[in-house]
Design an enzyme around this catalytic site. Structure first.
Site, mmCIF file in Angstrom:
data_model
loop_
_atom_site.group_PDB
_atom_site.id
_atom_site.type_symbol
_atom_site.label_atom_id
_atom_site.label_comp_id
_atom_site.label_asym_id
_atom_site.label_seq_id
_atom_site.Cartn_x
_atom_site.Cartn_y
_atom_site.Cartn_z
ATOM 1 N N GLU A 106 0.888 -1.173 0.000
ATOM 2 C CA GLU A 106 0.000 0.000 0.000
ATOM 3 C C GLU A 106 0.915 1.208 0.000
ATOM 4 O O GLU A 106 1.448 1.576 1.047
ATOM 5 C CB GLU A 106 -0.880 -0.002 1.262
ATOM 6 C CG GLU A 106 -1.838 -1.168 1.371
ATOM 7 C CD GLU A 106 -2.993 -1.047 0.402
ATOM 8 O OE1 GLU A 106 -3.271 0.057 -0.086
ATOM 9 O OE2 GLU A 106 -3.619 -2.077 0.124
ATOM 10 N N CYS B 35 -2.291 9.533 1.972
ATOM 11 C CA CYS B 35 -1.958 8.822 0.727
ATOM 12 C C CYS B 35 -3.026 9.097 -0.318
ATOM 13 O O CYS B 35 -2.726 9.193 -1.506
ATOM 14 C CB CYS B 35 -1.836 7.329 0.991
ATOM 15 S SG CYS B 35 -3.217 6.628 1.883
#
Ligand code: NDP
Length: 494
Positions: free
Chosen positions: A239, A273
């Site tokens: 991720e 993010c």
């Protein structure tokens, strides 16, 4: 003569807002990591043998403890990484939703289920079930120190793995807190353990031959993690970073789109993010949108007082990255309609909105991770889609359009798209979350997030002898000719 043992190495955590020391933690060595993995191996059979329902009961108890002490946890998040406690509470709320989902659905998603057999295997009863991998290592970032690791921890645990968590060196206290809360719910065995430390501790975890590494962090570190894991063929979930776009069509609700851009770009001081870093706006509504964004964003203030909307930059080095991105954008002909170089005030960065920035500027191509974003004018949605997809990252995109939102969304190459809202795909527990390209691979959350920490085991049981015995040297010529006929009947007409 007496010999004194050297004191174990430790490191300090300082508040990014005040510089005060807020914690001291052990600097986990390779030996510490290996010992932790050994303990996790010892607990793995017990945890796996509890089964889905009993594990769910324990995970629910953990969830209850976190929920009851959420204020304490939010304060700790605030002290360690600087975000306002109310924002920390939001991430706790979202994390608990996913934990609840993982516990409730693990049996349904991973438990044994029948699979239809085929014409050639009609005498077989077939089934598949998803088994825990064993010991999983989770390496987490600091920007959402509850939500992000729990996306891996909850699902790996619900799937029946024991887990070792290595939190970021900026937020180790939050990691320790979460694991202590878990230990109250599961006191019998070390099912979930924490190893604090720095990058070298994370690297040791990658080399420790755990059965999988769930990594969340930057793309650059992700590559190092993959390289280390490759040596022992340890599978990885990646991720990584993002450069998310928000698209505004001519028929959009401009007010909602501006509100989403401002929250998506500035909340958590842009250290998200899935943060909005690029906005592509249809020419027809561009000026109205920019005006609205500036009005909303100019009300947002970075600071450490209780009225501040966003906190400091958690990592000192990020301040230089943000300054470099703003300078490069302005050098290349961009304009700051809010903020600019002066917005960088030590560890605090005030909201900055840039326009007229060329697409090859690093403010458009690289992850900025600060409370700044670029707004660009596009002629139509084809151009918006093309530019949004031009990034090497592929985490998420938001699309604002009253009539064509889903059509535009389906042309986007990212792991998730939200239409007429920002980021809510990450809050729907049944949906998978993850990226493509430089944003990584594999998924947390939802059924995919559970399967990520398992391996599928296929099983067949012969119900009766086949009239067409195929896998035997006793096979007859008659069977061979029937196989030839069957091939034609089953597949030859296509
Ligand atoms: P980093 O890549 O710097 O660090 C992530 C984790 O990896 C930390 O625990 C870090 O430890 C550890 N680490 C560092 N070096 C190594 C190594 N050689 N081997 C193993 N582990 C190592 O990321 P940040 O913590 O700065 O987090 C921000 C990044 O995370 C951004 O790029 C953001 O986009 C991304 N992110 C992605 C998310 C997603 O869902 N896709 C969600 C949240 C963040 P230490 O801190 O102690 O050095």
């Amino acid at each position: 003569m007496t010999t004194t043992m050297p004191a174990p190495a430790t490191f300090e955590v300082t508040s990014p807002a005040t510089g005060q020391v807020v914690g001291v933690h052990p600097l986990g060595s390779t030996r510490d990591v290996e010992d932790t993995v050994a303990r996790a191996r010892g607990a793995a059979d017990w945890w796996a043998s509890l089964g889905f329902a009993e594990r769910a009961r324990r995970l629910d108890a953990w969830r209850g403890i976190i929920a009851r002490r959420a204020t304490e946890l939010a304060d700790l998040v605030h002290r360690e990484m600087g975000k306002p406690p109310a924002d920390a509470m939001l991430e706790i709320a979202m994390a608990l939703e996913h934990l609840a989902w993982a516990a409730k659905n693990s049996g349904k998603v991973l438990g044994r289920r029948s699979v239809r057999s085929s014409a050639l295997t009609v005498n077989q009863s077939a089934s598949v079930e998803y088994l825990p991998l064993g010991v999983v290592g989770v390496i987490g970032p600091w920007n959402y120190p509850v939500f992000t690791p729990l996306g891996s921890l909850s699902f790996a645990l619900a799937a029946g793995n024991t887990v070792i968590y290595k939190p970021s060196e900026y937020t180790p206290g939050v990691g320790v807190w979460l694991i202590e809360a878990f230990t109250k719910a599961v006191p019998e065995h070390p099912v979930l353990q924490v190893v604090t430390g720095d990058g070298s501790t994370g690297a040791a975890l990658c080399r420790s031959k755990v059965n999988k590494i769930g990594f969340t962090g930057s793309t650059a570190t992700g590559k190092k993690v993959m390289a280390a894991c490759a040596e022992s063929l340890t599978p990885v979930l990646m991720e990584c970073g993002g450069k998310d776009a928000l698209i505004v069509n001519a028929d959009a609700d401009v007010d909602s789109a501006a509100d989403a851009a401002v929250w998506g770009g500035l909340s958590n001081a842009g250290q998200t993010c899935l943060g909005v870093e690029r906005v592509y706006v249809h020419d027809k509504v561009f000026d109205e949108f920019v005006d609205q964004v500036v009005t909303l964003a100019s009300r947002i203030r970075a600071g450490s007082d209780t009225d501040a909307h966003i906190g400091p930059m958690t990592m000192p080095s990020q301040v230089d990255v943000i300054r470099r991105h703003i300078d490069d954008a302005l050098d290349k002909g961009g304009r700051a309609v809010l903020g600019g170089p002066d917005a960088v005030e030590g560890r605090f960065v005030q909201p900055t909105v840039l326009v007229d920035v060329p697409e090859d500027s690093i403010a458009v191509t690289e992850e900025t991770f600060g409370p700044t974003f670029v707004v660009s004018r596009v002629r139509n949605m084809d151009e918006a889609v093309e530019r949004a997809n031009a990034s090497r990252y592929g985490l998420g995109v938001s699309v604002f359009s009253r009539k064509h939102g889903e059509d535009i969304a389906r042309r986007i190459r990212t792991g998730a798209v939200s239409v007429n809202s920002y980021v809510l795909y990450a809050a729907v527990p049944g949906l998978p979350l993850g990226g493509v390209d430089d944003s990584g691979f594999g998924r947390v959350h939802g059924a995919d997030g559970l399967r990520e920490f398992t391996f599928p085991r296929a099983m067949t049981r012969q119900r009766f002898p086949s009239v067409l015995p195929l896998t035997t040297f006793r096979r007859t010529r008659l069977v061979d000719s029937l196989v030839r006929v069957l091939i034609t009947v089953l597949h030859g007409r296509n």
